[in-house]
Write a protein that holds these residues in place. Sequence first.
Motif, PDB file in Angstrom:
ATOM      1  N   SER B  47       0.828  -1.209   0.000  1.00  0.00           N
ATOM      2  CA  SER B  47       0.000   0.000   0.000  1.00  0.00           C
ATOM      3  C   SER B  47       0.858   1.253   0.000  1.00  0.00           C
ATOM      4  O   SER B  47       0.512   2.264  -0.622  1.00  0.00           O
ATOM      5  CB  SER B  47      -0.925   0.019   1.225  1.00  0.00           C
ATOM      6  OG  SER B  47      -1.815  -1.066   1.177  1.00  0.00           O
ATOM      7  N   GLN B  89      -7.324   0.541  -0.149  1.00  0.00           N
ATOM      8  CA  GLN B  89      -7.508  -0.778   0.464  1.00  0.00           C
ATOM      9  C   GLN B  89      -8.680  -0.745   1.450  1.00  0.00           C
ATOM     10  O   GLN B  89      -9.525  -1.620   1.447  1.00  0.00           O
ATOM     11  CB  GLN B  89      -6.222  -1.187   1.182  1.00  0.00           C
ATOM     12  CG  GLN B  89      -6.297  -2.563   1.811  1.00  0.00           C
ATOM     13  CD  GLN B  89      -4.951  -2.976   2.389  1.00  0.00           C
ATOM     14  OE1 GLN B  89      -3.950  -2.278   2.272  1.00  0.00           O
ATOM     15  NE2 GLN B  89      -4.944  -4.130   3.022  1.00  0.00           N
ATOM     16  N   ASP B 168      -5.620  -1.517  -5.048  1.00  0.00           N
ATOM     17  CA  ASP B 168      -5.120  -2.035  -3.772  1.00  0.00           C
ATOM     18  C   ASP B 168      -6.148  -2.977  -3.159  1.00  0.00           C
ATOM     19  O   ASP B 168      -7.063  -2.552  -2.468  1.00  0.00           O
ATOM     20  CB  ASP B 168      -4.804  -0.863  -2.819  1.00  0.00           C
ATOM     21  CG  ASP B 168      -3.919  -1.303  -1.658  1.00  0.00           C
ATOM     22  OD1 ASP B 168      -3.723  -2.518  -1.489  1.00  0.00           O
ATOM     23  OD2 ASP B 168      -3.429  -0.416  -0.931  1.00  0.00           O
ATOM     24  N   GLU B 169      -5.991  -4.248  -3.441  1.00  0.00           N
ATOM     25  CA  GLU B 169      -6.853  -5.298  -2.890  1.00  0.00           C
ATOM     26  C   GLU B 169      -8.327  -5.055  -3.156  1.00  0.00           C
ATOM     27  O   GLU B 169      -9.143  -5.068  -2.240  1.00  0.00           O
ATOM     28  CB  GLU B 169      -6.588  -5.458  -1.374  1.00  0.00           C
ATOM     29  CG  GLU B 169      -5.126  -5.739  -1.096  1.00  0.00           C
ATOM     30  CD  GLU B 169      -4.895  -6.508   0.195  1.00  0.00           C
ATOM     31  OE1 GLU B 169      -5.842  -7.049   0.765  1.00  0.00           O
ATOM     32  OE2 GLU B 169      -3.721  -6.565   0.610  1.00  0.00           O
TER      33      GLU B 169
HETATM   34 MG   LIG Z   1      -1.924  -2.741   2.158  1.00  0.00          MG
END
Ligand SMILES: [Mg+2]
Lengths: 348, 251
Positions: B47, B89, B168-169
């Motif tokens: 991140s 995220q 991010d995810e």
């Molecule tokens: Mg992360």
Amino acid sequence: MAESSTAAPAADTTRPARGRRPRLPAWWPWGGGALLVLGCLGLQSQLYSGQERTVTTVFMFVALAAAWNLIGGYTGYACFGQVGFFGLGAYTTVILMVHARLSFWIALPAAAVVAAVFAAVIGLPLLRLKGHYFAVATLGVAEGLRELVTNVPRWTGGGSGATIPSTGDRAVTPWLGNDGFYLLFLGLAVVCAVVVALVSRGRTGYALRAVNQDEDAAAAMGVNTTVAKTVAFAVSAALTGAAGAAYAFQQVTIYPQRLFDVDITVLMIVMVVLGGAGTVLGPILGAAGIAIASEYLRQHLPEAHDLTLGALIIIAVILLPQGVVNFARDAVRTRDFSLLSNVRRYRL
Amino acid sequence: MSGDTPVLRVSGLQRRFGGLLAVSGVDLALPAGRVLGVIGPNGAGKSTLVNLISGHLKPTAGSVLIGDTDLTGARPWRIAHAGVARTFQIVKPFRGLTVADNVTVAVMFGPARIRSRARARQEAERVLERVGLGGKGGLPPAELTVADARRLELAKALALRPRVLLLDEVLAGLRPAEIDPALRLIDELRGEGLTLLVIEHIVQAIAAVSDEILVLHHGAVLTQGPPDEVLGDERVIEAYLGHRYTRRNPS
Ligand SMILES: [Mg+2]
Ligand SMILES: Nc1ncnc2c1ncn2[C@@H]1O[C@H](COP(=O)(O)OP(=O)(O)OP(=O)(O)O)[C@@H](O)[C@H]1O
């Protein structure tokens, strides 16, 4: 992700479920506002002079609350030093009218500009602060301005006050009289409400609300958060400074203790919060409601005025933490008008 | 895949938090239409890498170039205007705005700068349709499911019409049936010439869509290469899977 999901709703449902909204024509806020202004104009001839002054004060607070709403409500930066811009506008007017012998009609816009420039300059460092740090810092700025004004008596009359010559030959602009100030403050209230309405519906309104909710996300969307915050702060200060200018001229003689009184800031905040922060109508209702309640208590319960008003405000905040307008919006949407479930919803 | 001039070029990127090197010496050069998968254990610096590219953190060393423009340390909105979009995220919806208005912000302030509210809303509806949120534009974000909240995050990024997309995810918390459509969308975007950096914990999923996989470990690049090669690497298994193993079985 072409599929739509059927999973259970997310746990976080602080906001109620959405129902169908009753449809109103798009022009209704403008039409309603115009009617309200016409009503205020018609009301004027029906009022005794004491009542006229009271309603004039209500107009002033509508203007002040609407102005605070831009920075505190829409942008989410709770400015506790807003009265600083009010005082700055007032003393700019005094200096321009007394020392430069300029007309009030020049001093008024000049006061707005001075307040806006001042806000933009202090905003650059202060708007980097968040939450209560920003609140305390702005409080400090307002106190600092009061000190400054008190300590340059040559220009401001210091603690013993300054008087704007408003009658006879020495007057640069003749005093407007109760009727004139009623119209002036009504005009200021209308200007403030219209500015807020235009900002709210336009691109800037989206930027301010985005900044309010999450600055990192707003910046990732291409919002220049520094510019957005500074513009909101400066416009808010300009409107507040203009109100200060009009107030100074109305009072004729002004004192730093009164013009930088933190109570004025507190009133603006309470009016916005109770009416509905971040809405156009909220501060108007909040200002009118509190000013009228305060006046009623002054007449009928003079010895317990502050206590009762304070208690009423506390009860209102507990029952309607999101303000009247936001409550009404939620209630219409969910068809749930119960105050108790509202309290539960906001987990107070 | 058009040419090999990188759209996103990162060299010697470093970020220090006090004594901790969250990201150190990362180099990337991604041409258009390339998908780079980034994996690594919790706290590896994934991140932070995204934050450094998007301008939400300033690097302590190194540089970030978008096309030919050096945007090292630039503010996030400048980087967004240069064509870089990202998701967070931990999703960051604007809670006071409806789902459609959330996306409208990106349309109005993104590189397209569509000023008219009506046109911006049209565009927002189109993007919502694309990510599978069609018909949900009127909802407040708090009423979205976990999966839909991630779709909104993606819609806001896509509404910027980016050249580079940092995810991010976005698959975290999705159920298996929801993952496939998401992977198809990533593939589609690659086909349109976007450059994607995709962070993901689900190794199989990321292997399926990535041209290359980069493994971050303690902030540094452990290895980078084609998915099957990287995922067979001993060190990766140890660093990545070993970490998961210890996490699940704290001694
Ligand atoms: Mg992360
Ligand atoms: N703002 C910050 N201040 C101090 N340390 C930070 C900050 N942000 C991240 N870190 C540290 O940097 C390291 C890398 O964090 P990062 O969030 O980039 O990891 P990650 O790979 O994204 O992990 P995860 O898989 O859990 O999301 C961690 O040790 C984290 O604690």
